[in-house]
Design a protein around this motif. Structure first.
Motif, PDB file in Angstrom:
ATOM      1  N   SER A   1      25.348  42.765  43.346  1.00  0.00           N
ATOM      2  CA  SER A   1      24.989  43.233  44.686  1.00  0.00           C
ATOM      3  C   SER A   1      25.756  44.476  45.119  1.00  0.00           C
ATOM      4  CB  SER A   1      25.193  42.107  45.708  1.00  0.00           C
ATOM      5  OG  SER A   1      26.563  41.752  45.820  1.00  0.00           O
TER       6      SER A   1
ATOM      7  N   ARG B   1      22.968  40.320  51.207  1.00  0.00           N
ATOM      8  CA  ARG B   1      23.630  41.617  51.387  1.00  0.00           C
ATOM      9  C   ARG B   1      22.695  42.772  51.031  1.00  0.00           C
ATOM     10  NH1 ARG B   1      28.340  40.135  47.181  1.00  0.00           N
ATOM     11  NH2 ARG B   1      29.191  38.291  48.222  1.00  0.00           N
ATOM     12  N   VAL B   2      22.038  42.640  49.883  1.00  0.00           N
ATOM     13  CA  VAL B   2      21.189  43.732  49.401  1.00  0.00           C
ATOM     14  C   VAL B   2      19.947  43.877  50.272  1.00  0.00           C
ATOM     15  CG1 VAL B   2      19.789  44.548  47.464  1.00  0.00           C
ATOM     16  CG2 VAL B   2      22.081  43.611  47.060  1.00  0.00           C
TER      17      VAL B   2
ATOM     18  N   ASP C   1      23.444  53.577  48.420  1.00  0.00           N
ATOM     19  CA  ASP C   1      24.192  54.492  49.268  1.00  0.00           C
ATOM     20  C   ASP C   1      24.186  55.907  48.703  1.00  0.00           C
ATOM     21  OD1 ASP C   1      25.254  54.053  51.775  1.00  0.00           O
ATOM     22  OD2 ASP C   1      27.325  54.011  51.078  1.00  0.00           O
TER      23      ASP C   1
ATOM     24  N   MET D   1      26.975  52.957  53.942  1.00  0.00           N
ATOM     25  CA  MET D   1      27.557  51.620  53.878  1.00  0.00           C
ATOM     26  C   MET D   1      29.082  51.647  53.824  1.00  0.00           C
ATOM     27  SD  MET D   1      25.129  49.353  54.120  1.00  0.00           S
ATOM     28  CE  MET D   1      24.637  50.470  55.451  1.00  0.00           C
TER      29      MET D   1
ATOM     30  N   LEU E   1      29.257  48.087  54.869  1.00  0.00           N
ATOM     31  CA  LEU E   1      29.291  47.083  53.814  1.00  0.00           C
ATOM     32  C   LEU E   1      30.056  45.812  54.184  1.00  0.00           C
ATOM     33  CD1 LEU E   1      28.622  46.279  50.871  1.00  0.00           C
ATOM     34  CD2 LEU E   1      30.704  47.503  50.176  1.00  0.00           C
TER      35      LEU E   1
ATOM     36  N   ALA F   1      20.977  45.812  53.295  1.00  0.00           N
ATOM     37  CA  ALA F   1      21.193  47.236  53.017  1.00  0.00           C
ATOM     38  C   ALA F   1      19.868  47.968  52.855  1.00  0.00           C
ATOM     39  CB  ALA F   1      22.052  47.400  51.766  1.00  0.00           C
TER      40      ALA F   1
ATOM     41  N   ILE G   1      24.160  48.102  46.028  1.00  0.00           N
ATOM     42  CA  ILE G   1      24.376  48.763  47.322  1.00  0.00           C
ATOM     43  C   ILE G   1      25.017  50.133  47.124  1.00  0.00           C
ATOM     44  CG2 ILE G   1      25.634  48.619  49.515  1.00  0.00           C
ATOM     45  CD1 ILE G   1      25.172  45.568  49.392  1.00  0.00           C
TER      46      ILE G   1
END
Length: 214
Positions: free
Chosen positions: A66, A14-15, A74, A82, A161, A18, A70
């Motif tokens: 995480s 996920r990270v 953002d 996100m 996200l 991003a 994020i």
């Protein structure tokens, strides 16, 4: 920035996605969860939770978790966002992301499987059944939360996200043999994300610490 990451970690995925979407340069430091790197004193001093990811900022500050990372990204690098849209849409996006991050992931990670095997003598088939059960149950809820839209991503024409959380968890679903056919919205989101170069570059198999294919 330095991202402490494990190639198969869905939270790290996920990270990475991003960071890539926002065009933020970073260096990867591999933390081999299978080898137990996360339990060493040096890493626990960095991240007392013993998990990945962790992000070291240029001033030495360490961020963990995480979704917190994020959120920081953002706030610091707002484009592309996100979470986007009006307050109701943002709440819906966050609900979908959390359905994956807090309902599915906690019972679908290496720690849990390790305990099932160590304390309850779970076989590989037992572990697979466990993973498939909780992902299918969680994805059923996530699928219901996703809006009906002709757009490629969960809430429109750009990834946010929830798309990152879904795509990372879908990777785990494929790994454990869960059929995504009953979840067409999730499958659509994953396909759209993997067609995005920034997200595709975050995929586990493209990481420097990825295991070679069998």
């Amino acid at each position: 920035m330095i991202l402490y990451s494990y190639w198969r970690s869905t939270t790290s995925y996920r990270v990475r996605a991003a960071l890539n979407l926002k065009g933020v340069p970073y260096e990867t430091r591999a933390v081999d969860l299978v080898a137990g790197d996360q339990t060493t004193p040096d890493y626990l001093a960095l991240n007392p939770g013993g998990g990945v990811p962790a992000l070291r900022l240029d001033d030495g500050t360490i961020l963990t978790q995480s979704l917190a990372i994020i959120d920081y990204l953002d706030a610091t690098f707002p484009e592309p966002p996100m979470l986007s849209g009006d307050t109701t849409t943002r709440a819906g996006q966050l609900a979908v992301a959390l359905s994956v991050a807090t309902d599915i992931h906690p019972v679908n990670n290496l720690r849990v499987i390790g305990q099932l095997k160590a304390r309850f003598n779970a076989s590989p088939d037992d572990a697979k059944a466990w993973m498939q059960h909780w992902m299918a149950e969680g994805f059923t809820a996530t699928e219901a939360l996703l809006p009906d839209t002709p757009a490629p991503f969960s809430f429109g024409d750009a990834p946010t996200l929830p798309d990152l959380c879904i795509t990372a968890q879908a990777y785990n679903a494929h790994r454990w043999g869960l059929d995504l056919a009953p979840f067409p919205k999730i499958a659509r989101v994953e396909s759209a994300c993997l067609a995005n170069p920034a997200i595709a570059a975050a995929a586990p198999e493209r990481q420097p610490d990825a295991a070679p294919p069998p």
